[in-house]
Scaffold this motif. Structure first.
Motif, mmCIF file in Angstrom:
data_model
loop_
_atom_site.group_PDB
_atom_site.id
_atom_site.type_symbol
_atom_site.label_atom_id
_atom_site.label_comp_id
_atom_site.label_asym_id
_atom_site.label_seq_id
_atom_site.Cartn_x
_atom_site.Cartn_y
_atom_site.Cartn_z
ATOM 1 N N UNK A 175 -50.932 -15.891 -21.868
ATOM 2 C CA UNK A 175 -49.678 -15.782 -21.114
ATOM 3 C C UNK A 175 -49.947 -15.867 -19.610
ATOM 4 N N UNK A 176 -50.976 -15.155 -19.177
ATOM 5 C CA UNK A 176 -51.289 -15.150 -17.748
ATOM 6 C C UNK A 176 -51.714 -16.531 -17.271
ATOM 7 N N UNK A 177 -52.495 -17.237 -18.097
ATOM 8 C CA UNK A 177 -52.889 -18.598 -17.720
ATOM 9 C C UNK A 177 -51.677 -19.518 -17.645
ATOM 10 N N UNK A 178 -50.723 -19.337 -18.563
ATOM 11 C CA UNK A 178 -49.516 -20.159 -18.540
ATOM 12 C C UNK A 178 -48.673 -19.847 -17.312
ATOM 13 N N UNK A 179 -48.619 -18.584 -16.900
ATOM 14 C CA UNK A 179 -47.864 -18.229 -15.697
ATOM 15 C C UNK A 179 -48.488 -18.868 -14.464
ATOM 16 N N UNK A 180 -49.805 -18.903 -14.412
ATOM 17 C CA UNK A 180 -50.483 -19.546 -13.274
ATOM 18 C C UNK A 180 -50.136 -21.032 -13.218
ATOM 19 N N UNK A 181 -49.951 -21.637 -14.399
ATOM 20 C CA UNK A 181 -49.593 -23.059 -14.446
ATOM 21 C C UNK A 181 -48.113 -23.282 -14.181
ATOM 22 N N UNK A 182 -47.356 -22.216 -13.948
ATOM 23 C CA UNK A 182 -45.948 -22.362 -13.574
ATOM 24 C C UNK A 182 -44.956 -22.201 -14.706
ATOM 25 N N UNK A 183 -45.373 -21.698 -15.852
ATOM 26 C CA UNK A 183 -44.454 -21.516 -16.986
ATOM 27 C C UNK A 183 -43.650 -20.236 -16.825
ATOM 28 N N UNK A 184 -42.379 -20.302 -17.169
ATOM 29 C CA UNK A 184 -41.578 -19.083 -17.231
ATOM 30 C C UNK A 184 -41.714 -18.464 -18.617
ATOM 31 N N UNK A 185 -40.991 -17.362 -18.869
ATOM 32 C CA UNK A 185 -41.162 -16.642 -20.123
ATOM 33 C C UNK A 185 -40.718 -17.474 -21.324
ATOM 34 N N UNK A 186 -39.633 -18.221 -21.173
ATOM 35 C CA UNK A 186 -39.197 -19.034 -22.307
ATOM 36 C C UNK A 186 -40.195 -20.135 -22.610
#
Length: 283
Positions: A175-186
C-alpha cells in the motif's frame, strides 16, 4: 537402511490411499445410490438391489416436464439467475467492506466490526419475519428481489470476515509503495488488493453459489408462482403429502441439479483451500 525406510513409506502411503478410497466411497454412497435409483422404476427403487433390475431413461424425460405449466429448464434458469447475481453482490460488498475494515481508519471501526461479528451468530430464522414484513410492504414478495438484493447490501458477514482476514495477511508495504506512486485508496483497492485476494474471492463465489443454489427455505417463503420456481422448489414438488411421491423422477432431477455443483468444485477446489486458509502473502 534407506531402502527399508523407502519401502515402509510406500507401504504407509499405499494403506493410506486405500483407506481414503474406501472412506470416500462410503461418503459418496448416498449419491451413488441416488444415481442408480434414477434409472429404476418406482417399485424397484427401495429394493435391496443397488443396481437397477431394468435400466430406464424415462425418469429423466418425465421428470423434466413433470410439473404442469413449467419444466425444469425454466427452474434451472431461475436458479442460475439468482445464484449468479448473489455471487456478484457478495463479491462486491465483501471485497469493499473487507478492504475498509482491514486498511482504512475511521471512527467506530472496532464497534462496527464487533457488531458485524455478532450478526454472524444470529440464525437466519431470527431475522426472517422482520425481513418478510419489510419486503411485503414494498411489494417484493413473489419476486427475486428478496433473494438477490440483500447480497448487494452486505447480508453475508461471514464473507466480509473472510476477506478482512485475508487482506490483513497482505503486507502493508505494498500500500505504501502504491501511495508513493500516486495511487489513491480506491486505486490501491482495485489495482493492488483486489488481484491479491483472488483465492478469497473464489472461495466466496463458491460458497455463495452453493448456499444460494441449495437454498430452499428462503425461496419457499418468497416465491409463490410456479413460473418463478427454482430447482430446490421444483424438487420439493415431487413429494406428495398423500404418500404417492414420484421418487424416480425426483432422483433424476436431483442428479441433474448436482452437476453445476460438481463442475464448480472440480474447477475451483484449489482456490477453495487457499481462501479458507486465508494465508495471504508472507512479508
Amino acid at each position: 537402511m534407506i531402502a527399508k525406510q523407502r519401502k515402509n513409506t510406500i507401504l504407509t502411503r499405499g494403506f493410506l490411499h486405500i483407506f481414503l478410497i474406501i472412506f470416500g466411497l462410503f461418503m459418496l454412497y448416498p449419491i451413488i445410490w441416488m444415481a442408480f435409483s434414477s434409472f429404476k422404476t418406482d417399485s424397484d427403487i427401495f429394493s435391496s438391489n443397488l443396481f437397477p433390475t431394468h435400466w430406464i431413461i424415462t425418469q429423466y424425460t418425465k421428470g423434466w416436464s413433470a410439473l404442469p405449466g413449467v419444466n425444469f429448464g425454466k427452474m434451472f434458469g431461475n436458479s442460475f439467475f439468482i445464484a449468479i447475481l448473489v455471487v456478484i453482490g457478495s463479491l462486491f460488498t465483501s471485497s469493499l467492506t473487507g478492504f475498509a475494515f482491514a486498511r482504512l481508519r475511521f471512527r467506530f471501526k472496532a464497534p462496527l466490526f464487533a457488531m458485524l461479528m455478532i450478526t454472524m451468530m444470529l440464525p437466519s430464522q431470527v431475522t426472517l419475519i422482520p425481513q418478510y414484513i419489510v419486503f411485503h410492504k414494498i411489494g417484493w414478495v413473489n419476486t427475486f428481489y428478496p433473494l438477490i438484493v440483500p447480497s448487494f447490501i452486505g447480508a453475508s458477514p461471514f464473507f466480509t470476515f473472510l476477506t478482512v482476514q485475508f487482506i490483513r495477511g497482505i503486507p502493508k508495504e505494498l500500500d505504501e509503495a502504491a501511495k508513493i506512486d500516486g495511487c489513491n485508496m480506491f486505486q490501491i483497492y482495485w489495482r493492488i488488493i483486489l488481484p491479491l485476494t483472488k483465492p478469497a474471492l473464489v472461495t466466496i463465489s463458491i460458497f455463495s453459489f452453493y448456499w444460494t443454489w441449495n437454498d430452499f427455505f428462503g425461496q419457499l417463503v418468497y416465491l409463490n408462482s410456479p413460473s418463478k420456481y427454482t430447482v430446490a422448489l421444483g424438487l420439493q414438488s415431487f413429494l406428495d403429502q398423500q404418500g404417492s411421491s414420484q421418487w424416480g423422477q425426483m432422483f433424476a432431477m436431483s442428479m441433474l441439479s448436482l452437476i453445476p455443483v460438481f463442475i464448480i468444485f472440480i474447477f475451483f477446489q484449489r482456490y477453495l483451500t487457499k481462501g479458507i486458509a486465508t494465508t495471504g502473502l508472507k512479508g
